[in-house]
Write a protein that holds these residues in place. Sequence first.
Motif, PDB file in Angstrom:
ATOM      1  N   ARG A 167       9.359 -67.720  41.435  1.00 42.15           N
ATOM      2  CA  ARG A 167       9.431 -66.953  42.677  1.00 42.15           C
ATOM      3  C   ARG A 167      10.129 -65.615  42.433  1.00 42.15           C
ATOM      4  N   LEU A 168      11.239 -65.636  41.705  1.00 41.66           N
ATOM      5  CA  LEU A 168      11.969 -64.404  41.392  1.00 41.66           C
ATOM      6  C   LEU A 168      11.114 -63.444  40.560  1.00 41.66           C
ATOM      7  N   ILE A 169      10.417 -63.996  39.575  1.00 41.62           N
ATOM      8  CA  ILE A 169       9.601 -63.177  38.682  1.00 41.62           C
ATOM      9  C   ILE A 169       8.442 -62.531  39.451  1.00 41.62           C
ATOM     10  N   HIS A 170       7.785 -63.295  40.299  1.00 47.29           N
ATOM     11  CA  HIS A 170       6.662 -62.753  41.072  1.00 47.29           C
ATOM     12  C   HIS A 170       7.130 -61.706  42.074  1.00 47.29           C
ATOM     13  N   GLN A 171       8.303 -61.900  42.668  1.00 46.41           N
ATOM     14  CA  GLN A 171       8.842 -60.889  43.575  1.00 46.41           C
ATOM     15  C   GLN A 171       9.066 -59.578  42.843  1.00 46.41           C
ATOM     16  N   ALA A 172       9.593 -59.660  41.612  1.00 42.04           N
ATOM     17  CA  ALA A 172       9.839 -58.450  40.830  1.00 42.04           C
ATOM     18  C   ALA A 172       8.530 -57.748  40.493  1.00 42.04           C
ATOM     19  N   ALA A 173       7.517 -58.527  40.118  1.00 40.42           N
ATOM     20  CA  ALA A 173       6.227 -57.927  39.782  1.00 40.42           C
ATOM     21  C   ALA A 173       5.569 -57.302  41.013  1.00 40.42           C
ATOM     22  N   ASP A 174       5.629 -58.012  42.144  1.00 41.49           N
ATOM     23  CA  ASP A 174       5.024 -57.478  43.371  1.00 41.49           C
ATOM     24  C   ASP A 174       5.718 -56.194  43.811  1.00 41.49           C
ATOM     25  N   ALA A 175       7.048 -56.160  43.675  1.00 38.16           N
ATOM     26  CA  ALA A 175       7.797 -54.958  44.066  1.00 38.16           C
ATOM     27  C   ALA A 175       7.397 -53.755  43.221  1.00 38.16           C
ATOM     28  N   ALA A 176       6.990 -54.014  41.973  1.00 32.99           N
ATOM     29  CA  ALA A 176       6.572 -52.939  41.080  1.00 32.99           C
ATOM     30  C   ALA A 176       5.080 -52.629  41.205  1.00 32.99           C
ATOM     31  N   ARG A 215       8.167 -50.634  33.630  1.00 30.65           N
ATOM     32  CA  ARG A 215       8.722 -49.667  32.688  1.00 30.65           C
ATOM     33  C   ARG A 215      10.241 -49.701  32.660  1.00 30.65           C
ATOM     34  N   ASP A 216      10.845 -50.030  33.855  1.00 32.00           N
ATOM     35  CA  ASP A 216      12.306 -50.033  33.885  1.00 32.00           C
ATOM     36  C   ASP A 216      12.881 -51.265  33.209  1.00 32.00           C
ATOM     37  N   LYS A 217      12.063 -52.331  33.044  1.00 29.78           N
ATOM     38  CA  LYS A 217      12.509 -53.560  32.392  1.00 29.78           C
ATOM     39  C   LYS A 217      13.862 -53.999  32.930  1.00 29.78           C
ATOM     40  N   ASP A 218      13.852 -54.339  34.187  1.00 32.20           N
ATOM     41  CA  ASP A 218      15.057 -54.700  34.932  1.00 32.20           C
ATOM     42  C   ASP A 218      15.757 -55.889  34.280  1.00 32.20           C
ATOM     43  N   LYS A 219      16.881 -55.621  33.624  1.00 32.80           N
ATOM     44  CA  LYS A 219      17.606 -56.679  32.929  1.00 32.80           C
ATOM     45  C   LYS A 219      18.248 -57.666  33.895  1.00 32.80           C
ATOM     46  N   SER A 220      18.503 -57.224  35.128  1.00 35.11           N
ATOM     47  CA  SER A 220      19.124 -58.134  36.087  1.00 35.11           C
ATOM     48  C   SER A 220      18.202 -59.307  36.403  1.00 35.11           C
ATOM     49  N   LEU A 221      16.890 -59.132  36.268  1.00 30.67           N
ATOM     50  CA  LEU A 221      15.964 -60.231  36.504  1.00 30.67           C
ATOM     51  C   LEU A 221      16.199 -61.343  35.487  1.00 30.67           C
ATOM     52  N   SER A 222      16.364 -60.988  34.234  1.00 30.34           N
ATOM     53  CA  SER A 222      16.634 -61.990  33.210  1.00 30.34           C
ATOM     54  C   SER A 222      17.933 -62.741  33.491  1.00 30.34           C
ATOM     55  N   LYS A 223      18.923 -62.009  33.993  1.00 26.89           N
ATOM     56  CA  LYS A 223      20.199 -62.650  34.308  1.00 26.89           C
ATOM     57  C   LYS A 223      20.060 -63.625  35.470  1.00 26.89           C
ATOM     58  N   GLN A 224      19.223 -63.278  36.452  1.00 27.53           N
ATOM     59  CA  GLN A 224      19.002 -64.176  37.586  1.00 27.53           C
ATOM     60  C   GLN A 224      18.242 -65.428  37.170  1.00 27.53           C
ATOM     61  N   VAL A 225      17.311 -65.258  36.251  1.00 23.07           N
ATOM     62  CA  VAL A 225      16.449 -66.362  35.855  1.00 23.07           C
ATOM     63  C   VAL A 225      17.118 -67.276  34.828  1.00 23.07           C
ATOM     64  N   GLU A 226      18.048 -66.756  34.042  1.00 22.92           N
ATOM     65  CA  GLU A 226      18.637 -67.516  32.940  1.00 22.92           C
ATOM     66  C   GLU A 226      19.239 -68.858  33.364  1.00 22.92           C
ATOM     67  N   PRO A 227      20.023 -68.945  34.469  1.00 27.23           N
ATOM     68  CA  PRO A 227      20.548 -70.262  34.858  1.00 27.23           C
ATOM     69  C   PRO A 227      19.454 -71.282  35.139  1.00 27.23           C
ATOM     70  N   LEU A 228      18.321 -70.806  35.646  1.00 31.73           N
ATOM     71  CA  LEU A 228      17.206 -71.703  35.915  1.00 31.73           C
ATOM     72  C   LEU A 228      16.498 -72.089  34.620  1.00 31.73           C
ATOM     73  N   MET A 229      16.405 -71.135  33.694  1.00 29.43           N
ATOM     74  CA  MET A 229      15.792 -71.429  32.399  1.00 29.43           C
ATOM     75  C   MET A 229      16.596 -72.485  31.642  1.00 29.43           C
ATOM     76  N   SER A 230      17.917 -72.494  31.834  1.00 25.17           N
ATOM     77  CA  SER A 230      18.757 -73.466  31.134  1.00 25.17           C
ATOM     78  C   SER A 230      18.426 -74.896  31.578  1.00 25.17           C
ATOM     79  N   LYS A 231      17.904 -75.042  32.811  1.00 24.30           N
ATOM     80  CA  LYS A 231      17.488 -76.373  33.269  1.00 24.30           C
ATOM     81  C   LYS A 231      16.165 -76.800  32.657  1.00 24.30           C
ATOM     82  N   LEU A 232      15.388 -75.819  32.223  1.00 22.02           N
ATOM     83  CA  LEU A 232      14.065 -76.105  31.662  1.00 22.02           C
ATOM     84  C   LEU A 232      14.099 -76.204  30.135  1.00 22.02           C
TER      85      LEU A 232
END
Length: 417
Positions: free
Chosen positions: A312-321, A396-413
């Motif tokens: 959901r977070l990733i798709h929101q970022a892509a849609d915003a761009a 192009r901006d490669k928003d690093k904050s997205l990776s930080k938001q997703v990382e806690p969820l990735m740790s569960k996977l």
Amino acid sequence: MRHAQDELVWINEEGIVEPVGDHAAARLQVRAGAYRMMPTPDHVVFLRYTGKDGRRDAEDGAVVRLAGEITEPAALCDIFAMLSQTSWVGELNVQSEGTIRRVFIENGKVVGARTNVEAERLGRILYRFGAIDQLQYDAILERVGKGQLFGAATMDLGILTNEEIYAYLGKQVEIIALATLTVSDGMYCFLDGFSDDDVPFRHTASLGGLLMDGVTQMDEMRYFRQRIPSADYVPARNPDKGGDPPEAFASLWALVDGNNSITDLGRVLSVSEFGVTKQLFQLLQSKHVVMQPPRTRGGPIEVIEAGNQALRLIHQAADAAGKGTALRTSLEGFADEVYTLMFRGAGPYENGTFEPRTMLANTTALVSGGNVEMFLKEMLYDYVQFALFSVGSLRRDKDKSLSKQVEPLMSKLRPIG
């Protein structure tokens, strides 16, 4: 949960409009009648009800002063700022994926609001802030089912006073208005004027003040979320840190026991999620607390839900761009035959997520006696990781904050080993 195609209509070469998706058909059906097609740019169709005479009459509905698409959170900030400086009187109507919020505005002030979002109804707000408990909530609902208003039932039962209900109704107006700023995909219209019957109660708040509060909260929460991903996280005292925090944190500190989540703390303290999160972030910085992941139910469903949150977070970022279609196309190409079997009938939905129980049933049949949870972790980790990589290459901006938001969820996977 909708797909983008659910809202499609087709205009053929003869100018005849035909619904393609179910949502589009349902929306057209409840709007049967004669409309004027307003002059617009080539890529926009704007229909306005007029009745058979083709003229705009008072009984045909409010005049639309402003209208536009919402493509990312905070898109309405400029609209709030403009309305706060005008003498306009009307309704700001904001709709998104089944949610409808109506904010009534007079001369730069909010004077009332309505919502169909359950979490923003008076009863849920009273419960969230600890003004009522579950037993009281159920007793009030019983009276509401017989036709009584929630606030009136609460007072009749002697749970809250008239003054307390009025204060919480004001809080509800603010919550609804601020929630419109967080909408990331939808449509807004400012309709000229409104009837007193439209406003369930009047409670005045400065639109400019709400805008400042909303912008501050969104900016700060985006920062806080890098270390406190959600209200389900549980703070615990740091055993390596000696001494108590400053007196300003005494009430919160007394309740930090490693069991109460942020939501629990908000109920006990009658403080919003933002207020509790802000204090805990300060305690994190001073090293007085550590944050523990949400109390888990465990099992495959939680794995899928973690993947859904990340997607959901990733798709929101892509849609915003403006790159949502490219991301979805990349994911379609990435999903091989195994993923196709996993996803059958489960999605992905427009926001990238899946229906958990359908995916679990598909995966259980696919694994056939194997470790379903581990299989889900491996497959979803690779899928989400590819989605994160794709959105990084698209933006192009490669928003690093997205990776930080997703990382806690990735740790569960992330598979072990």
